[in-house]
Design a protein around this motif. Structure first.
Motif, PDB file in Angstrom:
ATOM      1  N   ILE A   1      -6.174  -1.372 -10.785  1.00 28.37           N
ATOM      2  CA  ILE A   1      -5.898  -2.505  -9.879  1.00 28.37           C
ATOM      3  C   ILE A   1      -7.208  -3.009  -9.261  1.00 28.37           C
ATOM      4  N   ALA A   2      -8.072  -2.079  -8.862  1.00 30.06           N
ATOM      5  CA  ALA A   2      -9.352  -2.482  -8.252  1.00 30.06           C
ATOM      6  C   ALA A   2     -10.183  -3.303  -9.238  1.00 30.06           C
ATOM      7  N   ALA A   3     -10.096  -2.959 -10.531  1.00 29.04           N
ATOM      8  CA  ALA A   3     -10.872  -3.681 -11.549  1.00 29.04           C
ATOM      9  C   ALA A   3     -10.248  -5.047 -11.842  1.00 29.04           C
ATOM     10  N   LYS A   4      -8.917  -5.090 -11.818  1.00 30.59           N
ATOM     11  CA  LYS A   4      -8.222  -6.336 -12.194  1.00 30.59           C
ATOM     12  C   LYS A   4      -8.131  -7.332 -11.041  1.00 30.59           C
ATOM     13  N   TYR A   5      -7.927  -6.829  -9.832  1.00 29.64           N
ATOM     14  CA  TYR A   5      -7.726  -7.720  -8.672  1.00 29.64           C
ATOM     15  C   TYR A   5      -8.962  -7.618  -7.780  1.00 29.64           C
ATOM     16  N   LYS A   6     -10.000  -8.312  -8.197  1.00 30.98           N
ATOM     17  CA  LYS A   6     -11.296  -8.199  -7.498  1.00 30.98           C
ATOM     18  C   LYS A   6     -11.188  -8.616  -6.042  1.00 30.98           C
ATOM     19  N   GLY A   7     -11.742  -7.799  -5.176  1.00 36.41           N
ATOM     20  CA  GLY A   7     -11.728  -8.125  -3.745  1.00 36.41           C
ATOM     21  C   GLY A   7     -10.665  -7.338  -2.997  1.00 36.41           C
ATOM     22  N   ILE A   8      -9.748  -6.718  -3.748  1.00 33.67           N
ATOM     23  CA  ILE A   8      -8.674  -5.966  -3.088  1.00 33.67           C
ATOM     24  C   ILE A   8      -9.262  -4.705  -2.432  1.00 33.67           C
ATOM     25  N   ASN A   9      -8.690  -4.332  -1.343  1.00 33.16           N
ATOM     26  CA  ASN A   9      -9.153  -3.143  -0.646  1.00 33.16           C
ATOM     27  C   ASN A   9      -8.168  -1.999  -0.954  1.00 33.16           C
ATOM     28  N   ILE A  10      -8.655  -0.962  -1.642  1.00 33.32           N
ATOM     29  CA  ILE A  10      -7.784   0.175  -1.945  1.00 33.32           C
ATOM     30  C   ILE A  10      -7.870   1.149  -0.767  1.00 33.32           C
ATOM     31  N   ALA A  11      -6.785   1.241  -0.026  1.00 37.28           N
ATOM     32  CA  ALA A  11      -6.797   2.106   1.155  1.00 37.28           C
ATOM     33  C   ALA A  11      -6.540   3.564   0.769  1.00 37.28           C
ATOM     34  N   GLY A  12      -5.742   3.778  -0.277  1.00 32.45           N
ATOM     35  CA  GLY A  12      -5.464   5.151  -0.687  1.00 32.45           C
ATOM     36  C   GLY A  12      -4.382   5.250  -1.744  1.00 32.45           C
ATOM     37  N   PHE A  13      -4.140   6.463  -2.165  1.00 28.70           N
ATOM     38  CA  PHE A  13      -3.098   6.721  -3.161  1.00 28.70           C
ATOM     39  C   PHE A  13      -2.628   8.160  -3.021  1.00 28.70           C
ATOM     40  N   ARG A  14      -1.453   8.421  -3.555  1.00 28.28           N
ATOM     41  CA  ARG A  14      -0.893   9.773  -3.498  1.00 28.28           C
ATOM     42  C   ARG A  14       0.193   9.876  -4.557  1.00 28.28           C
ATOM     43  N   ASP A  15       0.238  10.992  -5.267  1.00 24.77           N
ATOM     44  CA  ASP A  15       1.310  11.147  -6.252  1.00 24.77           C
ATOM     45  C   ASP A  15       2.648  11.330  -5.536  1.00 24.77           C
ATOM     46  N   GLY A  16       3.709  11.264  -6.293  1.00 26.59           N
ATOM     47  CA  GLY A  16       5.029  11.338  -5.671  1.00 26.59           C
ATOM     48  C   GLY A  16       5.722  12.677  -5.857  1.00 26.59           C
ATOM     49  N   TYR A  17       4.943  13.725  -6.063  1.00 29.69           N
ATOM     50  CA  TYR A  17       5.551  15.042  -6.315  1.00 29.69           C
ATOM     51  C   TYR A  17       5.069  16.106  -5.330  1.00 29.69           C
ATOM     52  N   TYR A  18       4.845  15.668  -4.083  1.00 28.21           N
ATOM     53  CA  TYR A  18       4.432  16.638  -3.055  1.00 28.21           C
ATOM     54  C   TYR A  18       5.665  17.340  -2.485  1.00 28.21           C
ATOM     55  N   LYS A  19       5.383  18.465  -1.812  1.00 26.56           N
ATOM     56  CA  LYS A  19       6.500  19.245  -1.248  1.00 26.56           C
ATOM     57  C   LYS A  19       7.036  18.543   0.001  1.00 26.56           C
ATOM     58  N   GLN A  20       8.306  18.772   0.250  1.00 26.52           N
ATOM     59  CA  GLN A  20       8.980  18.192   1.427  1.00 26.52           C
ATOM     60  C   GLN A  20       8.151  18.377   2.703  1.00 26.52           C
ATOM     61  N   GLU A  21       7.621  19.610   2.862  1.00 31.00           N
ATOM     62  CA  GLU A  21       6.887  19.899   4.106  1.00 31.00           C
ATOM     63  C   GLU A  21       5.535  19.167   4.201  1.00 31.00           C
ATOM     64  N   GLU A  22       5.131  18.515   3.111  1.00 31.98           N
ATOM     65  CA  GLU A  22       3.866  17.759   3.147  1.00 31.98           C
ATOM     66  C   GLU A  22       4.078  16.307   3.576  1.00 31.98           C
ATOM     67  N   THR A  23       5.340  15.914   3.735  1.00 31.02           N
ATOM     68  CA  THR A  23       5.655  14.501   4.023  1.00 31.02           C
ATOM     69  C   THR A  23       4.894  13.970   5.228  1.00 31.02           C
ATOM     70  N   GLU A  24       4.861  14.767   6.320  1.00 33.66           N
ATOM     71  CA  GLU A  24       4.179  14.294   7.536  1.00 33.66           C
ATOM     72  C   GLU A  24       2.718  13.980   7.251  1.00 33.66           C
ATOM     73  N   SER A  25       2.067  14.857   6.475  1.00 32.26           N
ATOM     74  CA  SER A  25       0.636  14.632   6.211  1.00 32.26           C
ATOM     75  C   SER A  25       0.454  13.424   5.272  1.00 32.26           C
ATOM     76  N   VAL A  26       1.418  13.187   4.391  1.00 35.25           N
ATOM     77  CA  VAL A  26       1.341  11.999   3.521  1.00 35.25           C
ATOM     78  C   VAL A  26       1.450  10.741   4.395  1.00 35.25           C
ATOM     79  N   ILE A  27       2.367  10.761   5.346  1.00 30.87           N
ATOM     80  CA  ILE A  27       2.541   9.596   6.224  1.00 30.87           C
ATOM     81  C   ILE A  27       1.296   9.386   7.098  1.00 30.87           C
ATOM     82  N   ASN A  28       0.726  10.488   7.591  1.00 22.10           N
ATOM     83  CA  ASN A  28      -0.510  10.365   8.373  1.00 22.10           C
ATOM     84  C   ASN A  28      -1.614   9.746   7.545  1.00 22.10           C
ATOM     85  N   ASP A  29      -1.701  10.182   6.276  1.00 21.96           N
ATOM     86  CA  ASP A  29      -2.745   9.654   5.393  1.00 21.96           C
ATOM     87  C   ASP A  29      -2.555   8.146   5.180  1.00 21.96           C
TER      88      ASP A  29
END
Ligand code: UDP
Length: 240
Positions: A122-150
């Motif tokens: 996406i960064a290569a295709k949509y020049k100028g876009i700001n990539i704030a972050g990413f995260r896979d969708g297979y984290y443990k339930q108890e990691e949800t809070e830290s994903v939201i904080n991130d």
């Protein structure tokens, strides 16, 4: 407020792609979280039995018809849907807007490594876009809070939640009061398309409303899931 088409009691915005783009980009400039969902007939059918999902869709700020089955149904009973507005196309236009307006995005979902590949492309295709972050969708339930904080600490304006339906809609609803972004959009397998791990059907299939057929040919194990489409149409004809 745009007109809603009631498909088996599920309200879907009766808007064109152009209007959907206008709406979603205005959401980015707003100051409260807006929830955007992209249901297909499978979700409409799930909402028949799942009252929580039914409420979640009804509380959305924008619900676009992703799925030719919804358009066919609407035409059969003049419910008012105008055209198909797919999540992947709406996401594309939102990314273009973010790129030209220096907005930031966060992608959450997909198998480990996939969201990272998607944001790199996406960064290569949509020049100028700001990539704030990413995260896979297979984290443990108890990691949800830290994903939201991130996500919140990244300062992302737009969050794409790619957990598949209805998991992503339930996730957005559950965390709507914690999220600080302006738009949270459920876009399922779009992360795989941006990562290059899945391919979209050629344009000819898209134009003919046969994308589902291409997908079925490529991923035949989806057959059982797709049986919902004739069931949906029959139910809609009888009750919709
Ligand atoms: N997924 C995920 N976490 C899960 C289950 C699914 O991140 O617990 C991801 C999966 O890897 C895929 C996406 O969600 O990238 C779902 O894609 P699919 O095409 O099945 O969903 P659809 O767009 O059809 O709802």
């Amino acid at each position: 407020m745009s007109k809603k088409a009631e498909i088996l009691n599920v309200p879907i915005d009766a808007i064109t792609m152009k209007e959907a783009i206008r709406k979603v980009t205005s959401f980015v400039e707003g100051d409260t979280l807006k929830k955007v969902y992209t249901p297909n007939p499978e979700i409409v059918m799930l909402a028949q039995e799942n009252k929580e999902l039914d409420r979640i869709v009804k509380e959305a700020d924008l619900v676009v018809p992703d799925g030719i089955g919804l358009i066919i149904a609407s035409k059969l009973k003049s419910k008012g849907l105008i055209e198909r507005v797919t999540g992947v196309d709406l996401m594309h236009h939102l990314l273009l807007y973010c790129a030209s307006n220096h907005k930031s995005i966060y992608i959450m979902g997909g198998k480990p490594g996939v969201a990272e590949m998607a944001v790199t492309n996406i960064a290569a295709k949509y020049k100028g876009i700001n990539i704030a972050g990413f995260r896979d969708g297979y984290y443990k339930q108890e990691e949800t809070e830290s994903v939201i904080n991130d996500i919140n600490q990244s300062g992302a304006d737009v969050l794409f939640v790619c957990l598949g339906a209805p998991r992503q809609e339930i996730w957005i609803d559950k965390h709507k009061d914690q999220l600080k972004c302006k738009v949270a959009m459920g876009v399922g397998g779009s992360v795989d398309i941006h990562a290059g791990t899945a391919k979209r059907a050629p344009e000819i299939y898209q134009k003919m409303g046969m994308e589902w057929f291409y997908r079925l040919a490529k991923e035949p194990w989806r057959f059982k899931r797709m049986l919902v489409l004739p069931k949906f149409l029959i139910k809609f004809i009888l009750k919709g």
